[in-house]
Motif scaffolding. Structure first.
Motif, PDB file in Angstrom:
ATOM      1  N   SER A 280      71.467  42.261 -52.266  1.00 38.77           N
ATOM      2  CA  SER A 280      70.945  41.386 -51.228  1.00 38.77           C
ATOM      3  C   SER A 280      69.619  40.842 -51.723  1.00 38.77           C
ATOM      4  O   SER A 280      68.663  41.603 -51.918  1.00 38.77           O
ATOM      5  CB  SER A 280      70.780  42.174 -49.938  1.00 38.77           C
ATOM      6  OG  SER A 280      69.921  41.494 -49.061  1.00 38.77           O
ATOM      7  N   ASN A 287      74.635  48.818 -46.549  1.00 39.07           N
ATOM      8  CA  ASN A 287      74.798  48.227 -45.219  1.00 39.07           C
ATOM      9  C   ASN A 287      75.058  49.301 -44.173  1.00 39.07           C
ATOM     10  O   ASN A 287      75.869  50.194 -44.388  1.00 39.07           O
ATOM     11  CB  ASN A 287      75.972  47.242 -45.222  1.00 39.07           C
ATOM     12  CG  ASN A 287      75.481  45.854 -45.578  1.00 39.07           C
ATOM     13  OD1 ASN A 287      74.375  45.463 -45.173  1.00 39.07           O
ATOM     14  ND2 ASN A 287      76.270  45.128 -46.346  1.00 39.07           N
ATOM     15  N   ASP A 289      75.611  48.466 -40.758  1.00 37.23           N
ATOM     16  CA  ASP A 289      76.023  47.770 -39.533  1.00 37.23           C
ATOM     17  C   ASP A 289      76.723  48.714 -38.555  1.00 37.23           C
ATOM     18  O   ASP A 289      76.485  48.662 -37.349  1.00 37.23           O
ATOM     19  CB  ASP A 289      77.006  46.633 -39.871  1.00 37.23           C
ATOM     20  CG  ASP A 289      76.292  45.501 -40.590  1.00 37.23           C
ATOM     21  OD1 ASP A 289      75.041  45.464 -40.505  1.00 37.23           O
ATOM     22  OD2 ASP A 289      76.966  44.683 -41.240  1.00 37.23           O
ATOM     23  N   LEU A 293      72.185  49.722 -37.504  1.00 39.85           N
ATOM     24  CA  LEU A 293      70.888  49.775 -38.196  1.00 39.85           C
ATOM     25  C   LEU A 293      70.811  48.664 -39.240  1.00 39.85           C
ATOM     26  O   LEU A 293      71.833  48.179 -39.726  1.00 39.85           O
ATOM     27  CB  LEU A 293      70.722  51.124 -38.908  1.00 39.85           C
ATOM     28  CG  LEU A 293      70.674  52.380 -38.045  1.00 39.85           C
ATOM     29  CD1 LEU A 293      70.830  53.631 -38.916  1.00 39.85           C
ATOM     30  CD2 LEU A 293      69.351  52.431 -37.282  1.00 39.85           C
ATOM     31  N   ASN A 294      69.595  48.315 -39.598  1.00 43.86           N
ATOM     32  CA  ASN A 294      69.404  47.350 -40.681  1.00 43.86           C
ATOM     33  C   ASN A 294      69.816  47.983 -42.007  1.00 43.86           C
ATOM     34  O   ASN A 294      69.810  49.202 -42.140  1.00 43.86           O
ATOM     35  CB  ASN A 294      67.933  46.936 -40.771  1.00 43.86           C
ATOM     36  CG  ASN A 294      67.546  46.041 -39.628  1.00 43.86           C
ATOM     37  OD1 ASN A 294      68.377  45.281 -39.110  1.00 43.86           O
ATOM     38  ND2 ASN A 294      66.300  46.151 -39.202  1.00 43.86           N
ATOM     39  N   PRO A 295      70.137  47.134 -42.999  1.00 44.16           N
ATOM     40  CA  PRO A 295      70.498  47.690 -44.309  1.00 44.16           C
ATOM     41  C   PRO A 295      69.364  48.547 -44.856  1.00 44.16           C
ATOM     42  O   PRO A 295      68.184  48.245 -44.637  1.00 44.16           O
ATOM     43  CB  PRO A 295      70.684  46.445 -45.184  1.00 44.16           C
ATOM     44  CG  PRO A 295      70.880  45.311 -44.255  1.00 44.16           C
ATOM     45  CD  PRO A 295      70.178  45.663 -42.979  1.00 44.16           C
ATOM     46  N   CYS A 296      69.723  49.619 -45.560  1.00 39.14           N
ATOM     47  CA  CYS A 296      68.698  50.477 -46.142  1.00 39.14           C
ATOM     48  C   CYS A 296      68.458  50.035 -47.579  1.00 39.14           C
ATOM     49  O   CYS A 296      69.383  50.001 -48.408  1.00 39.14           O
ATOM     50  CB  CYS A 296      69.155  51.935 -46.108  1.00 39.14           C
ATOM     51  SG  CYS A 296      67.923  53.071 -46.764  1.00 39.14           S
ATOM     52  N   ASN A 337      63.231  54.930 -37.293  1.00 47.58           N
ATOM     53  CA  ASN A 337      64.221  54.065 -37.907  1.00 47.58           C
ATOM     54  C   ASN A 337      64.455  54.445 -39.378  1.00 47.58           C
ATOM     55  O   ASN A 337      65.586  54.470 -39.857  1.00 47.58           O
ATOM     56  CB  ASN A 337      63.743  52.616 -37.778  1.00 47.58           C
ATOM     57  CG  ASN A 337      64.763  51.650 -38.283  1.00 47.58           C
ATOM     58  OD1 ASN A 337      65.875  51.596 -37.773  1.00 47.58           O
ATOM     59  ND2 ASN A 337      64.414  50.925 -39.327  1.00 47.58           N
ATOM     60  N   GLN A 341      68.049  55.612 -40.952  1.00 49.75           N
ATOM     61  CA  GLN A 341      68.667  54.960 -42.113  1.00 49.75           C
ATOM     62  C   GLN A 341      69.012  55.978 -43.204  1.00 49.75           C
ATOM     63  O   GLN A 341      70.119  55.975 -43.732  1.00 49.75           O
ATOM     64  CB  GLN A 341      67.712  53.908 -42.683  1.00 49.75           C
ATOM     65  CG  GLN A 341      67.600  52.659 -41.835  1.00 49.75           C
ATOM     66  CD  GLN A 341      66.754  51.614 -42.532  1.00 49.75           C
ATOM     67  OE1 GLN A 341      65.718  51.925 -43.104  1.00 49.75           O
ATOM     68  NE2 GLN A 341      67.196  50.369 -42.499  1.00 49.75           N
TER      69      GLN A 341
END
Ligand code: ARG
Length: 573
Positions: A280, A287, A289, A293-296, A337, A341
């Motif tokens: 990314s 990912n 999703d 959660l947002n991508p780690c 958060n 993750q």
């Protein structure tokens, strides 16, 4: 409540219903006049197709004569209220606690299980501020709770000793550092140049590249950068050690983030093998999703490793090293958060113990305006907080005991001043923010460490006098427990009885405050007893003996609870 289990057992036997139904329903009434145990029958009504009140009446009939300790049962509305035989209750609880010696309510269900408690984890070259104090003090209490139930506890300090900021620090040091100031007060000096780095950055954006270069050289272990980093690390550790010594905290492992730097490639391989890594914007991410959660982020576009990857590597390392039952992180709520993750990535990677990794979060610390002057911007240092607390305590003690020798005042002030700070961090639910108030912290009559310590010292002083009078020690089995049947005495007994459950609940929820509430109430109950009864001048010798046993037992519980909290129990104050 000691008799709850037996009562549930008898109710089950007499009704042919599941014991669990009764164990779940039985509760401790909020007021003593409503009984020692109560069974609300409302939830049984549907299944039994009877009115709650009628059920209570029938159950009362069924248990009649079946329980030796039952004084009476009463039906009030849909409740069956149970009153225990107070002398027998006192005897049971006191015998049990004397049999357990200095550790009433301890347990062994943790034997053979290793629990890792990671806490404190300050950043090198940065001030040890009150946020780290929160982690340090709550973490230590949680570690102690686990130990109390027999777990093999490893105390881990995940030092913040790595990351791109150390390239910046090296650059800043080379521009503006003073050897002299570093020798004098390393953290203040390093923090000074680091703060200056950011201030200068506005006019000199090239500093950013310099920092990046030095971090790259550090990652390659280039001798000059590596030596500097090591020097900063060693000096910081020395400063942190002073704090840990003062707090009497010892870690089993001080492996910092840097330790995991060369373990990242293995993590990356693992994630790649599982097909989890995706690109990314040049970086490698996982990912999340499915977890909302947002991508780690695992690897940055320039190949540099990051905080989360180091944490993932650390979990694998910890499990290989300790084969953990639980891996606990006592870290502030803003990192929620981050840990979600990390744990989610582990789960995706099929790490079997992802659910045994637990983030124990805590809130923030606030100070009313002007209550505290700070040396370093608006960062409040634990050292300063302790120093001020001890100084204020010293003044109070000197004022109360003008003829106490200086050395003794100092010793007491240290224990009470530090204890007051500890208690302030521990006494409320940990996710609640703390608002500091010296008046509350050092209120010898309030919900404070000094109050608990004072009560403990009071118990100790009574026992010393009893020994001097030749009436102590005495055999705890040879007292007449009828003398402990009064309301004052019974409220003490009940709190002792509840201590073990408070430890268990504190452990389950990682909330040391739950255990502290029990001993704080015990201290209150003891003082009520003390104010309404003569102990050493009791009306007769048998009464005195019973009261001494109660006092000694209170002393043991207070000491055990204070010890779990990390607060000194002083024999004199
Ligand atoms: N050093 C970090 C900080 O001061 C806390 C580290 C928390 N632990 C972890 N495993 N990430 O914010």
């Amino acid at each position: 409540m000691h008799y709850k289990d037996e009562l549930a057992e008898v109710l089950a036997r007499e009704t042919g219903m599941e014991k669990n139904i009764f164990s779940d329903l039985l509760e401790i009434p909020p007021q003593a006049d409503m009984g020692d145990l109560a069974l609300p029958c409302f939830r049984l009504a549907k299944e039994l197709k009877k009115a709650p009140n009628q059920i209570a009446v029938e159950l009362k009939g069924k248990i009649a004569g079946k329980l030796t300790w039952l004084r009476r049962a009463e039906v009030v509305g849909g409740y069956l209220n149970i009153y225990v035989e107070p002398a027998q209750y006192a005897e049971t609880i006191l015998q049990k606690s004397f049999a357990q010696g200095a550790t009433p309510g301890f347990g062994t269900e943790g034997l053979e299980k290793t629990v890792l408690v990671e806490y404190s984890s300050p950043n090198i070259a940065k001030p040890f501020h009150v946020g780290h104090a929160f982690s340090t003090l709550v973490g230590e209490a949680i570690a102690n709770l686990y130990e109390y139930r027999g777990y093999c506890v490893k105390r881990l300090n995940h030092l913040g000793d790595y990351g791109t900021q150390f390239g910046k620090l090296i650059a800043a040091w080379r521009h503006w550092g003073s050897e002299e100031a570093l020798a004098d007060d390393p953290i203040t000096e390093l923090n000074r140049v680091y703060v200056k780095f950011y201030r200068e950055l506005e006019d000199k954006p090239e500093l950013e590249d310099e920092g990046r270069l030095y971090f790259k050289r550090l990652e390659e272990k280039a001798p000059e950068e590596y030596e500097l980093w090591k020097l900063f690390r060693d000096l910081s550790l020395k400063a942190f050690d002073k704090i840990y010594n003062r707090l009497n905290i010892k870690f089993d492992s001080m492996l910092g983030e840097s330790f995991y730097s060369d373990k990242i490639p293995a993590v990356v391989d693992r994630l790649r093998e599982k097909g989890l890594l995706v690109e990314s914007e040049g970086a490698q991410v996982v990912n999340l999703d499915d977890y909302g959660l947002n991508p780690c982020l695992i690897l940055k576009s320039d190949g540099a490793t990051i905080y989360a990857s180091r944490d993932i590597a650390a979990v694998y390392y910890r499990d290989e090293t300790w084969d953990f039952y639980r891996n606990i992180y006592v870290v502030g709520a803003p990192q929620k958060n981050h840990f979600q993750q990390v744990f989610a990535v582990l789960k995706e990677a099929d790490f079997p113990k992802a659910d045994q990794c637990i983030h124990v979060a805590f809130g923030t610390v606030r100070f009313a305006d002007g209550i505290f002057s700070t040396r370093q911007g608006n960062v409040i240092l634990l050292n300063d907080l302790l120093a001020e607390s001890v100084a204020k305590t010293k003044a109070i003690i000197q004022n109360n005991n003008p003829e106490m020798p200086e050395a003794e005042v100092e010793k007491i002030a240290e224990s009470v001043g530090v204890g007051a700070v500890r208690y302030t961090f521990l006494r409320n639910g940990r996710e609640r923010d703390i608002v500091f108030s010296w008046d509350d912290m050092l209120d010898f009559e309030g919900d404070s460490a000094p109050y608990l310590q004072y009560t403990y010292a009071r118990c100790s002083s009574i026992m010393r006098l009893a020994a001097a009078n030749g009436v102590w020690p005495l055999d705890p089995t040879k007292i007449n427990h009828e003398h402990l049947a009064g309301e004052e005495e019974q409220s003490i007994i009940k709190l002792m009885d509840a201590f073990e459950d408070s430890v268990l609940e504190a452990l389950d929820t990682h909330e040391p405050s739950i255990m502290l509430r029990n001993i704080s109430q015990l201290a209150r109950a003891f003082n009520r007893f003390y104010n309404s009864r003569s102990i050493l001048h009791a009306e007769d010798k048998e009464v005195m003996k019973a009261r001494l046993i109660l006092t000694e037992s209170t002393r043991t519980y207070l000491k055990a609870g204070l010890k779990i909290a990390g607060i000194d129990a002083l024999e004199r104050m």
